[in-house]
Design an enzyme around this catalytic site. Structure first.
Site, PDB file in Angstrom:
ATOM      1  N   ARG A   5       0.857  -1.183   0.000  1.00 20.64           N
ATOM      2  CA  ARG A   5       0.000   0.000   0.000  1.00 20.64           C
ATOM      3  C   ARG A   5       0.890   1.229   0.000  1.00 20.64           C
ATOM      4  O   ARG A   5       1.805   1.333   0.819  1.00 20.64           O
ATOM      5  CB  ARG A   5      -0.858  -0.010   1.267  1.00 20.64           C
ATOM      6  CG  ARG A   5      -1.880   1.097   1.323  1.00 20.64           C
ATOM      7  CD  ARG A   5      -2.530   1.177   2.703  1.00 20.64           C
ATOM      8  NE  ARG A   5      -1.825   2.123   3.555  1.00 20.64           N
ATOM      9  CZ  ARG A   5      -2.368   2.751   4.594  1.00 20.64           C
ATOM     10  NH1 ARG A   5      -3.633   2.508   4.918  1.00 20.64           N
ATOM     11  NH2 ARG A   5      -1.669   3.588   5.326  1.00 20.64           N
ATOM     12  N   TYR A   7      -2.340  11.687   6.086  1.00 17.28           N
ATOM     13  CA  TYR A   7      -2.675  10.403   6.678  1.00 17.28           C
ATOM     14  C   TYR A   7      -1.776   9.306   6.097  1.00 17.28           C
ATOM     15  O   TYR A   7      -1.562   9.241   4.886  1.00 17.28           O
ATOM     16  CB  TYR A   7      -4.153  10.062   6.385  1.00 17.28           C
ATOM     17  CG  TYR A   7      -4.371   8.596   6.412  1.00 17.28           C
ATOM     18  CD1 TYR A   7      -4.396   7.930   7.634  1.00 17.28           C
ATOM     19  CD2 TYR A   7      -4.443   7.856   5.245  1.00 17.28           C
ATOM     20  CE1 TYR A   7      -4.515   6.562   7.682  1.00 17.28           C
ATOM     21  CE2 TYR A   7      -4.562   6.489   5.286  1.00 17.28           C
ATOM     22  CZ  TYR A   7      -4.599   5.853   6.512  1.00 17.28           C
ATOM     23  OH  TYR A   7      -4.686   4.502   6.554  1.00 17.28           O
ATOM     24  N   ASP A  13      -5.049   3.826   0.017  1.00 13.57           N
ATOM     25  CA  ASP A  13      -6.131   4.115   0.964  1.00 13.57           C
ATOM     26  C   ASP A  13      -6.500   5.597   0.874  1.00 13.57           C
ATOM     27  O   ASP A  13      -5.676   6.463   1.170  1.00 13.57           O
ATOM     28  CB  ASP A  13      -5.641   3.770   2.386  1.00 13.57           C
ATOM     29  CG  ASP A  13      -6.763   3.807   3.417  1.00 13.57           C
ATOM     30  OD1 ASP A  13      -7.878   4.234   3.064  1.00 13.57           O
ATOM     31  OD2 ASP A  13      -6.511   3.396   4.569  1.00 13.57           O
ATOM     32  N   HIS A  51      -8.925   6.875   2.604  1.00  4.55           N
ATOM     33  CA  HIS A  51      -9.325   7.193   3.971  1.00  4.55           C
ATOM     34  C   HIS A  51     -10.552   8.080   4.046  1.00  4.55           C
ATOM     35  O   HIS A  51     -10.580   9.077   4.774  1.00  4.55           O
ATOM     36  CB  HIS A  51      -8.144   7.796   4.757  1.00  4.55           C
ATOM     37  CG  HIS A  51      -8.071   7.219   6.131  1.00  4.55           C
ATOM     38  ND1 HIS A  51      -8.551   7.869   7.230  1.00  4.55           N
ATOM     39  CD2 HIS A  51      -7.630   6.038   6.570  1.00  4.55           C
ATOM     40  CE1 HIS A  51      -8.389   7.107   8.289  1.00  4.55           C
ATOM     41  NE2 HIS A  51      -7.832   5.984   7.913  1.00  4.55           N
ATOM     42  N   GLU A  76      -9.008   2.051  -1.566  1.00  8.48           N
ATOM     43  CA  GLU A  76      -9.720   1.772  -0.311  1.00  8.48           C
ATOM     44  C   GLU A  76     -10.473   2.991   0.213  1.00  8.48           C
ATOM     45  O   GLU A  76      -9.962   4.119   0.128  1.00  8.48           O
ATOM     46  CB  GLU A  76      -8.677   1.320   0.721  1.00  8.48           C
ATOM     47  CG  GLU A  76      -9.236   1.081   2.095  1.00  8.48           C
ATOM     48  CD  GLU A  76      -8.119   0.798   3.108  1.00  8.48           C
ATOM     49  OE1 GLU A  76      -7.009   0.385   2.693  1.00  8.48           O
ATOM     50  OE2 GLU A  76      -8.364   1.007   4.306  1.00  8.48           O
ATOM     51  N   GLU A 108     -13.323  -1.212   6.980  1.00 12.32           N
ATOM     52  CA  GLU A 108     -12.568  -1.361   8.232  1.00 12.32           C
ATOM     53  C   GLU A 108     -13.331  -0.824   9.437  1.00 12.32           C
ATOM     54  O   GLU A 108     -13.073  -1.231  10.555  1.00 12.32           O
ATOM     55  CB  GLU A 108     -11.176  -0.731   8.128  1.00 12.32           C
ATOM     56  CG  GLU A 108     -11.184   0.770   7.977  1.00 12.32           C
ATOM     57  CD  GLU A 108      -9.787   1.353   7.801  1.00 12.32           C
ATOM     58  OE1 GLU A 108      -8.993   0.776   7.045  1.00 12.32           O
ATOM     59  OE2 GLU A 108      -9.497   2.378   8.417  1.00 12.32           O
ATOM     60  N   ARG A 151     -13.502  -5.120   4.025  1.00  8.21           N
ATOM     61  CA  ARG A 151     -12.369  -4.986   4.960  1.00  8.21           C
ATOM     62  C   ARG A 151     -12.736  -5.176   6.437  1.00  8.21           C
ATOM     63  O   ARG A 151     -11.968  -4.860   7.331  1.00  8.21           O
ATOM     64  CB  ARG A 151     -11.719  -3.604   4.766  1.00  8.21           C
ATOM     65  CG  ARG A 151     -10.898  -3.629   3.517  1.00  8.21           C
ATOM     66  CD  ARG A 151     -10.037  -2.458   3.274  1.00  8.21           C
ATOM     67  NE  ARG A 151      -9.355  -1.852   4.387  1.00  8.21           N
ATOM     68  CZ  ARG A 151      -8.281  -2.351   4.999  1.00  8.21           C
ATOM     69  NH1 ARG A 151      -7.776  -3.512   4.616  1.00  8.21           N
ATOM     70  NH2 ARG A 151      -7.714  -1.694   5.991  1.00  8.21           N
ATOM     71  N   GLU A 159      -4.208  -7.180   5.370  1.00  5.76           N
ATOM     72  CA  GLU A 159      -3.304  -6.069   5.685  1.00  5.76           C
ATOM     73  C   GLU A 159      -2.346  -6.469   6.811  1.00  5.76           C
ATOM     74  O   GLU A 159      -2.738  -7.108   7.778  1.00  5.76           O
ATOM     75  CB  GLU A 159      -4.134  -4.851   6.136  1.00  5.76           C
ATOM     76  CG  GLU A 159      -3.290  -3.633   6.486  1.00  5.76           C
ATOM     77  CD  GLU A 159      -4.153  -2.435   6.907  1.00  5.76           C
ATOM     78  OE1 GLU A 159      -5.349  -2.618   7.190  1.00  5.76           O
ATOM     79  OE2 GLU A 159      -3.615  -1.314   6.931  1.00  5.76           O
ATOM     80  N   TRP A 182     -11.194  12.300   8.363  1.00  4.76           N
ATOM     81  CA  TRP A 182      -9.720  12.256   8.449  1.00  4.76           C
ATOM     82  C   TRP A 182      -9.178  11.027   7.734  1.00  4.76           C
ATOM     83  O   TRP A 182      -9.876  10.078   7.523  1.00  4.76           O
ATOM     84  CB  TRP A 182      -9.237  12.276   9.882  1.00  4.76           C
ATOM     85  CG  TRP A 182      -9.270  10.962  10.598  1.00  4.76           C
ATOM     86  CD1 TRP A 182     -10.328  10.455  11.309  1.00  4.76           C
ATOM     87  CD2 TRP A 182      -8.212  10.000  10.675  1.00  4.76           C
ATOM     88  NE1 TRP A 182      -9.980   9.246  11.821  1.00  4.76           N
ATOM     89  CE2 TRP A 182      -8.704   8.932  11.451  1.00  4.76           C
ATOM     90  CE3 TRP A 182      -6.909   9.935  10.166  1.00  4.76           C
ATOM     91  CZ2 TRP A 182      -7.945   7.808  11.734  1.00  4.76           C
ATOM     92  CZ3 TRP A 182      -6.145   8.816  10.441  1.00  4.76           C
ATOM     93  CH2 TRP A 182      -6.659   7.765  11.221  1.00  4.76           C
TER      94      TRP A 182
END
Ligand code: GCO
Ligand code: MG
Length: 402
Positions: free
Chosen positions: A147, A159, A210, A212, A236, A262, A283, A339, A402
């Site tokens: 990643r 991030y 990602d 995020h 992601e 996630e 995820r 992951e 975030w």
């Protein structure tokens, strides 16, 4: 086989973890990861004050029944705190069952479906060149999937990117750090990163990214399209998933595979996304989506709809969760990827484990149960210290995801 003790262990070996330890009348113990990053003590209290009294005296072999007893019995269903607590109980019961029968948990889940569990590493850098170097270093360590997150020009903090070559850790002690965001600058730089990564590292490496939760659906669609020539393994969390219809819009525009989940707590959070084939990877994790028992149900639903697993495995999921994820990933048919962000040496010391990594694959090992333990004396040397995830503001000061 009655449960005689349910103990919650809170420790901070490099970062905070909450661990549930269940012990049976014949002295067998099982572990579950109950860590909810930044809100740890809420789960610790849920377990100690409300769940532990219900567990003592119950038959540890009744895994499915205990799950429903805690889920339906609470009346207040779902949510990250309750589901993390139930997940920890469930994981500890599978651990106990494996130890009692003398077999690794994956054998109880149908046996192995593959030789090992493909894991992806994290790589990051302050700019594109540094990130390319960091990805190449992960490849040199044996990873076949990486990643990549890069600093965004003009933004002081991004991030997934640590300063000075350190490992990235999202939670910080003290008040939540504030970071600054610009979707425009981000959207301009990410395609350049992956263009360079493909050019320098070739077509075989699995590249992941990602977002995020930071874009709108149409911005995410634009990013997905821009990344298509570089064949990502996945993009992601392109948008926050509360409004699942947002994923329909992304799907209409791009063939870049999408992963999400996630922060999902249950099968109901991903039901629409899976049934409508709006995503490619789910995820959800053992720790936050109700343990091995519930995650298997999510995976079985996903299997029907060509969706594969890609469990969250950040540093805030403890080695207990990692072990459980590996037993799950080795056995479940529609496994996609796992992951592996890695843990600090202090964490590795507090949680001795049988799992191993070699040549891009991890294996849970052959120890009975989950093959992971907690050294309580070592854990006691690392007390909990409150820490928070950052918050994120746009250039004009508006609070953003975030
Ligand atoms: C990931 C995640 C993490 C989370 C963290 C929050 O893909 O690994 O996005 O880095 O931000 O786990 O607690
Ligand atoms: Mg993520």
């Amino acid at each position: 086989m009655k449960i005689v003790d349910a103990k919650v262990i809170v420790c901070g070996p490099g970062r905070n973890f909450v661990t549930l330890k269940l012990t049976t009348e014949d002295g067998v113990h099982g572990l579950g990861d109950a860590t909810l990053n930044g809100r740890e003590l809420a789960v610790a209290s849920y377990l100690t004050d409300h769940v532990a009294p219900l567990l003592v005296g119950r038959d540890a072999r009744r895994i499915e029944d205990t799950w429903h007893y805690l889920y339906k019995g609470a009346y207040w269903r779902g949510g990250p705190v309750g589901m993390t607590a139930i997940g920890a109980v469930d994981t500890a019961l599978w651990d106990i069952l494996g130890k009692t029968l003398g077999v690794p948990v994956y054998q109880l889940l149908g046996g192995r479906s593959r030789d090992g569990v493909t894991v992806y590493a994290h790589a990051h850098g302050a700019d594109i060149d540094e990130t390319v170097e960091s990805v190449a270093a992960a490849v040199a360590r044996g990873y076949k999937a990486v990643r990549a997150q890069s600093g965004v020009p003009g933004l002081p903090d991004t991030y997934g990117v640590a300063h000075g070559g350190a490992a990235y850790e999202p939670a910080k002690r003290g008040k939540p750090p504030e970071t600054v965001w610009s979707s425009e600058r981000y959207l301009e730089s990410v395609p350049r990163l992956f263009e360079k990564l493909r050019r320098e590292l070739g077509p075989d490496l699995h590249l992941l990214h990602d977002v995020h939760h930071r874009l709108t659906p149409i911005e995410a669609a634009r990013l997905g399209k821009a990344l298509e020539p570089h064949h990502l393994f996945w993009m992601e969390d392109p948008v926050p998933a509360e409004l699942q219809e947002g994923y329909r819009l992304i799907r209409q525009h791009t063939t870049t595979p999408v992963a999400v989940g996630e922060i999902f707590s249950s099968i109901h959070d991903c039901d629409v996304l899976i049934r409508e084939q709006l995503i490619d990877y789910v995820r959800a994790s053992v720790a936050h989506a109700g343990g091995i028992t519930h995650l298997r149900k999510i995976a079985h639903l996903a299997e029907l709809h060509h969706v594969r697993t890609g469990c969250h495995g950040a540093s805030d999921l403890s080695p207990v969760c990692m072990a459980a994820a590996l037993h799950f990933g080795l056995s479940v048919h529609n496994f996609g990827i796992q992951e592996r962000m890695g843990h600090t040496p202090e964490t590795e010391h507090v949680f001795p484990h049988a799992y191993t990594f070699s040549d891009g694959l991890m294996h849970p090992g052959e120890a009975p149960g989950l093959g992971v333990d907690i050294d309580e004396a070592a854990a006691a040397k690392h007390p909990y210290e409150r820490a928070y995830l950052p918050v994120n503001r746009k250039l004009d000061g508006t609070l953003h995801d975030w």
